[in-house]
Write an enzyme that holds these catalytic residues in place. Sequence first.
Site, PDB file in Angstrom:
ATOM      1  N   CYS A 178      46.685  29.457  28.773  1.00 18.14           N
ATOM      2  CA  CYS A 178      45.449  29.682  29.516  1.00 18.14           C
ATOM      3  C   CYS A 178      44.280  29.014  28.800  1.00 18.14           C
ATOM      4  O   CYS A 178      44.139  29.118  27.580  1.00 18.14           O
ATOM      5  CB  CYS A 178      45.186  31.186  29.653  1.00 18.14           C
ATOM      6  SG  CYS A 178      43.689  31.581  30.587  1.00 18.14           S
ATOM      7  N   LYS A 208      42.450  43.970  53.272  1.00 20.60           N
ATOM      8  CA  LYS A 208      42.730  42.613  52.782  1.00 20.60           C
ATOM      9  C   LYS A 208      43.102  41.693  53.930  1.00 20.60           C
ATOM     10  O   LYS A 208      42.608  40.556  54.042  1.00 20.60           O
ATOM     11  CB  LYS A 208      43.838  42.672  51.739  1.00 20.60           C
ATOM     12  CG  LYS A 208      44.395  41.312  51.338  1.00 20.60           C
ATOM     13  CD  LYS A 208      45.852  41.164  51.736  1.00 20.60           C
ATOM     14  CE  LYS A 208      46.381  39.794  51.408  1.00 20.60           C
ATOM     15  NZ  LYS A 208      47.796  39.612  51.776  1.00 20.60           N
ATOM     16  N   CYS A 240      38.541  35.591  27.621  1.00 20.83           N
ATOM     17  CA  CYS A 240      39.170  36.712  28.313  1.00 20.83           C
ATOM     18  C   CYS A 240      39.302  37.907  27.374  1.00 20.83           C
ATOM     19  O   CYS A 240      39.896  37.790  26.289  1.00 20.83           O
ATOM     20  CB  CYS A 240      40.542  36.304  28.858  1.00 20.83           C
ATOM     21  SG  CYS A 240      41.408  37.646  29.707  1.00 20.83           S
ATOM     22  N   CYS A 248      49.262  33.657  28.161  1.00 16.37           N
ATOM     23  CA  CYS A 248      47.933  33.534  27.566  1.00 16.37           C
ATOM     24  C   CYS A 248      47.832  32.314  26.656  1.00 16.37           C
ATOM     25  O   CYS A 248      46.732  31.764  26.477  1.00 16.37           O
ATOM     26  CB  CYS A 248      47.600  34.800  26.773  1.00 16.37           C
ATOM     27  SG  CYS A 248      47.502  36.299  27.795  1.00 16.37           S
TER      28      CYS A 248
END
Length: 379
Positions: A345, A260, A351, A342
């Site tokens: 969102c 990374k 999703c 959520c």
Amino acid sequence: MWVVWVTPSWFGFGRIKVSLIMSETRRRFYRAPLSNNAEASDSSHGASVSKVRVFVRRNKRAKGMTVGLQEKDHLPLTQDQKKFCLPEIEDFAYSGANESTQCRKSEMSSDVTPVENEVACPTPGGEPPTHWEKMLEGIQKMRCSADAPVDTMGCEKAGDTLPPKERRFAVLVSSLLSSQTKDHVTHGAIQRLLQNDLLTADAINNADEETIKKLIYPVGFYTRKATNLKKIANICLMKYDGDIPSSIEQLLSLPGIGPKMAHLVMNVGWDNVQGICVDTHVHRICNRLGWVSRLGTKQKTLTPEETREALQRWLPKEEWVPINPLLVGFGQTICTPLRPRCGECGINELCPSAFKEASNSSPPSKSRKSGLNKKLQQN
């Protein structure tokens, strides 16, 4: 003149027969056949031992076994039999790719297509997930305010006012310190190093390790990172004239630098895109969105490196650089590790993990449980 007395043949033969039967049944082995010379000598005495038959009980064979099995074991194997037979024990010993696996590669080449190592480019056969473009647009709309910590204190912001050479080293140091550390803590450590003129390879190499520990505290594993910073600074001075390595392989050889960090330094420091920078936020969100899976299966990826390889199979290369800050900020504000929001969102209808991990109710603490128990006892 020698005189030889011979007992009657039937009597001598009888004694020989009895003695042979007794000895053979006790020892349970067959007498080896005599040679031609021995047969001729024995036949002159009238008692041919080679003609004596001994009957011994043999162990019963298991059902299904054929008598000709031993003869077949010595026959050479055909090409079809060689493909499916168990390998010899020597085949498991490592003796180089050209020796131990050469024969088996030649046999399998006609039937099996070899799997090549994955390279840092989208795989032609990688199928993108359903509605990924709509999801990406929705996340971009939610991130347009740029109010996440990564937007102002990310690793790519380190040393943005320094010359290119010094900035590359600052990005490398920031990437090393960012492991297991939040962005604002990493940003504070970089600012303290910069204020004390300790953000170059020469300065860190000459500085005391205890001083570096105090300046980078409280980043995670600050003691080990201070030691690695000294080693990295020395390597950069000895091999790269105070600059940083310019390839993924060379960056990964530095102590404390993982995939990374290496890809982030290549993208920001050298403007050379070799792969996607995947941290814990990108790894978590890509699995929640159903964007990645283990090769050949529908299971979730287990490590950020698996996520990077799976994401690079289908994501267009022009999205490799912006996908990291986009998803990192999304994970810091909405798609958080614990109890994701959520309800706020904008892509919760697309999703597959929406509302499965979100929970507004937290488990009661021990003190709250004890208070409830006391009230119940009083009532």
